[in-house]
Enzyme design. Structure first.
Site, PDB file in Angstrom:
ATOM      1  N   LYS A  13       0.836  -1.213   0.000  1.00  6.51           N
ATOM      2  CA  LYS A  13       0.000   0.000   0.000  1.00  6.51           C
ATOM      3  C   LYS A  13       0.873   1.267   0.000  1.00  6.51           C
ATOM      4  O   LYS A  13       0.678   2.165  -0.813  1.00  6.51           O
ATOM      5  CB  LYS A  13      -0.935   0.025   1.233  1.00  6.51           C
ATOM      6  CG  LYS A  13      -1.876  -1.177   1.315  1.00  6.51           C
ATOM      7  CD  LYS A  13      -2.819  -1.082   2.491  1.00  6.51           C
ATOM      8  CE  LYS A  13      -2.145  -1.161   3.843  1.00  6.51           C
ATOM      9  NZ  LYS A  13      -1.451  -2.423   4.121  1.00  6.51           N
ATOM     10  N   ARG A  86      -9.951   0.539   8.559  1.00  2.00           N
ATOM     11  CA  ARG A  86      -9.436  -0.805   8.808  1.00  2.00           C
ATOM     12  C   ARG A  86     -10.449  -1.675   9.537  1.00  2.00           C
ATOM     13  O   ARG A  86     -10.172  -2.839   9.816  1.00  2.00           O
ATOM     14  CB  ARG A  86      -8.205  -0.662   9.686  1.00  2.00           C
ATOM     15  CG  ARG A  86      -6.986  -1.387   9.207  1.00  2.00           C
ATOM     16  CD  ARG A  86      -5.890  -1.002  10.173  1.00  2.00           C
ATOM     17  NE  ARG A  86      -4.703  -1.735   9.994  1.00  2.00           N
ATOM     18  CZ  ARG A  86      -3.629  -1.255   9.368  1.00  2.00           C
ATOM     19  NH1 ARG A  86      -3.648  -0.068   8.811  1.00  2.00           N
ATOM     20  NH2 ARG A  86      -2.545  -1.983   9.305  1.00  2.00           N
ATOM     21  N   ARG A 125      11.579  -5.767   5.046  1.00  2.00           N
ATOM     22  CA  ARG A 125      11.428  -4.319   4.805  1.00  2.00           C
ATOM     23  C   ARG A 125      12.406  -3.522   5.673  1.00  2.00           C
ATOM     24  O   ARG A 125      12.633  -3.823   6.837  1.00  2.00           O
ATOM     25  CB  ARG A 125      10.002  -3.877   5.138  1.00  2.00           C
ATOM     26  CG  ARG A 125       9.857  -2.365   5.115  1.00  2.00           C
ATOM     27  CD  ARG A 125       8.424  -1.908   5.143  1.00  2.00           C
ATOM     28  NE  ARG A 125       7.678  -2.431   6.275  1.00  2.00           N
ATOM     29  CZ  ARG A 125       6.373  -2.276   6.424  1.00  2.00           C
ATOM     30  NH1 ARG A 125       5.687  -1.633   5.513  1.00  2.00           N
ATOM     31  NH2 ARG A 125       5.751  -2.781   7.463  1.00  2.00           N
ATOM     32  N   ARG A 158      11.121  -1.762  11.207  1.00  2.00           N
ATOM     33  CA  ARG A 158      10.008  -1.432  12.101  1.00  2.00           C
ATOM     34  C   ARG A 158       9.867  -2.514  13.158  1.00  2.00           C
ATOM     35  O   ARG A 158       9.957  -3.705  12.840  1.00  2.00           O
ATOM     36  CB  ARG A 158       8.709  -1.341  11.282  1.00  2.00           C
ATOM     37  CG  ARG A 158       8.425   0.065  10.815  1.00  2.00           C
ATOM     38  CD  ARG A 158       7.265   0.178   9.870  1.00  2.00           C
ATOM     39  NE  ARG A 158       6.044  -0.523  10.222  1.00  2.00           N
ATOM     40  CZ  ARG A 158       4.924  -0.456   9.495  1.00  2.00           C
ATOM     41  NH1 ARG A 158       4.889   0.279   8.393  1.00  2.00           N
ATOM     42  NH2 ARG A 158       3.844  -1.121   9.835  1.00  2.00           N
ATOM     43  N   ARG A 169      -0.491  -9.435  13.053  1.00  2.00           N
ATOM     44  CA  ARG A 169      -1.041  -8.405  12.158  1.00  2.00           C
ATOM     45  C   ARG A 169      -1.886  -9.055  11.064  1.00  2.00           C
ATOM     46  O   ARG A 169      -2.939  -8.539  10.689  1.00  2.00           O
ATOM     47  CB  ARG A 169       0.092  -7.582  11.537  1.00  2.00           C
ATOM     48  CG  ARG A 169       0.738  -6.651  12.557  1.00  2.00           C
ATOM     49  CD  ARG A 169       2.047  -6.083  12.060  1.00  2.00           C
ATOM     50  NE  ARG A 169       1.919  -5.227  10.907  1.00  2.00           N
ATOM     51  CZ  ARG A 169       2.943  -4.896  10.123  1.00  2.00           C
ATOM     52  NH1 ARG A 169       4.160  -5.373  10.369  1.00  2.00           N
ATOM     53  NH2 ARG A 169       2.756  -4.095   9.114  1.00  2.00           N
TER      54      ARG A 169
HETATM   55  P1  AP5 Z   1       4.831  -1.580   1.883  1.00  2.00           P
HETATM   56  O1  AP5 Z   1       4.477  -0.788   0.676  1.00  2.00           O
HETATM   57  O2  AP5 Z   1       5.557  -0.894   2.975  1.00  2.00           O
HETATM   58  O3  AP5 Z   1       3.521  -2.351   2.415  1.00  2.00           O
HETATM   59  P2  AP5 Z   1       2.233  -1.805   3.166  1.00  2.00           P
HETATM   60  O4  AP5 Z   1       1.046  -2.487   2.555  1.00  2.00           O
HETATM   61  O5  AP5 Z   1       2.216  -0.307   3.184  1.00  2.00           O
HETATM   62  O6  AP5 Z   1       2.512  -2.425   4.594  1.00  2.00           O
HETATM   63  P3  AP5 Z   1       2.423  -1.804   6.054  1.00  2.00           P
HETATM   64  O7  AP5 Z   1       3.163  -2.758   6.938  1.00  2.00           O
HETATM   65  O8  AP5 Z   1       2.880  -0.384   6.103  1.00  2.00           O
HETATM   66  O9  AP5 Z   1       0.915  -1.876   6.288  1.00  2.00           O
HETATM   67  P4  AP5 Z   1       0.202  -2.029   7.586  1.00  2.00           P
HETATM   68  O10 AP5 Z   1      -1.149  -1.793   7.072  1.00  2.00           O
HETATM   69  O11 AP5 Z   1       0.373  -3.253   8.366  1.00  2.00           O
HETATM   70  O12 AP5 Z   1       0.913  -0.946   8.533  1.00  2.00           O
HETATM   71  P5  AP5 Z   1       0.437   0.489   9.010  1.00  2.00           P
HETATM   72  O13 AP5 Z   1       1.654   1.323   9.061  1.00  2.00           O
HETATM   73  O14 AP5 Z   1      -0.741   0.953   8.248  1.00  2.00           O
HETATM   74  O15 AP5 Z   1       5.674  -2.854   1.412  1.00  2.00           O
HETATM   75  C1  AP5 Z   1       6.198  -3.789   2.331  1.00  2.00           C
HETATM   76  C2  AP5 Z   1       7.572  -4.281   1.849  1.00  2.00           C
HETATM   77  O16 AP5 Z   1       7.399  -5.054   0.660  1.00  2.00           O
HETATM   78  C3  AP5 Z   1       8.556  -3.159   1.480  1.00  2.00           C
HETATM   79  O17 AP5 Z   1       9.853  -3.549   1.853  1.00  2.00           O
HETATM   80  C4  AP5 Z   1       8.425  -3.029  -0.044  1.00  2.00           C
HETATM   81  O18 AP5 Z   1       9.638  -2.591  -0.638  1.00  2.00           O
HETATM   82  C5  AP5 Z   1       8.118  -4.477  -0.444  1.00  2.00           C
HETATM   83  N1  AP5 Z   1       7.218  -4.554  -1.588  1.00  2.00           N
HETATM   84  C6  AP5 Z   1       6.116  -3.783  -1.831  1.00  2.00           C
HETATM   85  N2  AP5 Z   1       5.504  -4.178  -2.967  1.00  2.00           N
HETATM   86  C7  AP5 Z   1       6.219  -5.232  -3.445  1.00  2.00           C
HETATM   87  C8  AP5 Z   1       6.103  -6.088  -4.594  1.00  2.00           C
HETATM   88  N3  AP5 Z   1       5.118  -5.939  -5.487  1.00  2.00           N
HETATM   89  N4  AP5 Z   1       7.017  -7.073  -4.757  1.00  2.00           N
HETATM   90  C9  AP5 Z   1       8.034  -7.232  -3.877  1.00  2.00           C
HETATM   91  N5  AP5 Z   1       8.220  -6.461  -2.780  1.00  2.00           N
HETATM   92  C10 AP5 Z   1       7.325  -5.478  -2.567  1.00  2.00           C
HETATM   93  O19 AP5 Z   1      -0.077   0.174  10.506  1.00  2.00           O
HETATM   94  C11 AP5 Z   1       0.791  -0.176  11.556  1.00  2.00           C
HETATM   95  C12 AP5 Z   1      -0.029  -0.351  12.844  1.00  2.00           C
HETATM   96  O20 AP5 Z   1      -0.677   0.914  13.191  1.00  2.00           O
HETATM   97  C13 AP5 Z   1      -1.177  -1.363  12.765  1.00  2.00           C
HETATM   98  O21 AP5 Z   1      -0.728  -2.683  13.007  1.00  2.00           O
HETATM   99  C14 AP5 Z   1      -2.122  -0.829  13.854  1.00  2.00           C
HETATM  100  O22 AP5 Z   1      -1.695  -1.215  15.149  1.00  2.00           O
HETATM  101  C15 AP5 Z   1      -1.982   0.673  13.737  1.00  2.00           C
HETATM  102  N6  AP5 Z   1      -2.972   1.263  12.810  1.00  2.00           N
HETATM  103  C16 AP5 Z   1      -2.719   1.883  11.620  1.00  2.00           C
HETATM  104  N7  AP5 Z   1      -3.877   2.260  11.042  1.00  2.00           N
HETATM  105  C17 AP5 Z   1      -4.870   1.875  11.879  1.00  2.00           C
HETATM  106  C18 AP5 Z   1      -6.305   1.960  11.809  1.00  2.00           C
HETATM  107  N8  AP5 Z   1      -6.928   2.527  10.744  1.00  2.00           N
HETATM  108  N9  AP5 Z   1      -7.023   1.440  12.829  1.00  2.00           N
HETATM  109  C19 AP5 Z   1      -6.426   0.892  13.901  1.00  2.00           C
HETATM  110  N10 AP5 Z   1      -5.069   0.744  14.019  1.00  2.00           N
HETATM  111  C20 AP5 Z   1      -4.309   1.247  13.017  1.00  2.00           C
END
Ligand code: AP5
Length: 217
Positions: A13, A86, A125, A158, A169
């Site tokens: 994402k 979410r 990552r 992270r 997760r």
């Molecule tokens: P990346 O693009 O970073 O993936 P992402 O989908 O953004 O993953 P996140 O871990 O950031 O999502 P998340 O939803 O768990 O975390 P968030 O920060 O929102 O890609 C990942 C890796 O893969 C990278 O190294 C990239 O280079 C590689 N990659 C990407 N695409 C690729 C491809 N096609 N092929 C190969 N490699 C690839 O949330 C963190 C925490 O915050 C949650 O756990 C929760 O506790 C809290 N939180 C956040 N939002 C909320 C909410 N709305 N409600 C409640 N709690 C929340």
């Protein structure tokens, strides 16, 4: 355009959002990035969010909805939401809050990829603590090992990308976030995108879907 980007942790994402906002001149709003900034600043919200984030659970809806409604209110033009909504409740609250100013979500992109693949992506990552640029130890290497291409900072992992937290997760995603796709399927345009491909291929697919959306407006 007001876009929601859905997908499991590690679906890509953040990676795709950066490319979308560059091309379409939209604002990228990542709930995870906002929460990490709050934590780094030591705010009340950041302190309350800490334990949920570190265990791989979700921060309670009442904290998130207010935080995101505030961030969205500052934006006159389009945005891409990453990591929010979410839960179905968050999606309902988002719709209500947008409706107050006569707005609505124009489209939802759902990045689809299996658990095994995303687990590998997350544990590999690395990101820049200064500018937020994201890398991967195998798939998207920096030019110099361990250093950010943009500002030379030491890349970090992270805390929630440790294997045991990644499992939680993913469990949380299947239980609480997958139903959000059904919610949007019932009243919005949802584009399912195969995210088990090369990063550039996925971006091209997304841009193609967006061009249909823009010409339909
Ligand atoms: P990346 O693009 O970073 O993936 P992402 O989908 O953004 O993953 P996140 O871990 O950031 O999502 P998340 O939803 O768990 O975390 P968030 O920060 O929102 O890609 C990942 C890796 O893969 C990278 O190294 C990239 O280079 C590689 N990659 C990407 N695409 C690729 C491809 N096609 N092929 C190969 N490699 C690839 O949330 C963190 C925490 O915050 C949650 O756990 C929760 O506790 C809290 N939180 C956040 N939002 C909320 C909410 N709305 N409600 C409640 N709690 C929340």
């Amino acid at each position: 355009m007001r876009i929601v980007l859905l997908g499991a942790p590690g679906a890509g994402k953040g990676t795709q959002c950066k490319r979308i906002v560059d091309k379409y001149n939209l604002v990228h709003l990542s709930s995870g990035d906002i929460l990490r900034k709050e934590r780094a600043a030591g705010s009340q919200l950041g302190k309350k969010a800490q334990s949920y984030m570190d265990s791989g659970g979700l921060v309670p809806d009442e904290l998130i909805v207010e935080m995101m409604a505030e961030a969205i209110k500052q934006l006159a033009d389009g945005f891409v939401l990453d990591g929010f909504p979410r839960t179905v409740n968050q999606a309902v609250e988002l719709d209500k809050s947008l409706a107050k100013s006569g707005q609505k979500i124009d489209a939802v992109l759902n990045l689809e990829v299996d658990d095994q693949r995303v687990a590998k992506r997350l544990t590999g990552r690395r990101s820049c603590p200064e500018c937020g640029e994201v890398y991967h130890i195998e798939n998207l290497k920096p030019k110099v090992d361990g250093k950010c291409d943009k500002d030379g900072s030491e890349l970090t992992q992270r805390p929630d990308d440790k294997p045991e937290v990644v499992l939680n997760r993913l469990e949380t995603y299947h239980k609480l976030t997958e139903p959000v796709v059904d919610y949007y399927n019932s009243n919005n345009t949802v584009y399912n995108v195969n995210a088990d491909r090369d990063i550039g291929e996925i971006t091209s697919d997304i841009f193609e879907k967006f061009s249909q959306l823009v010409s339909a407006k």
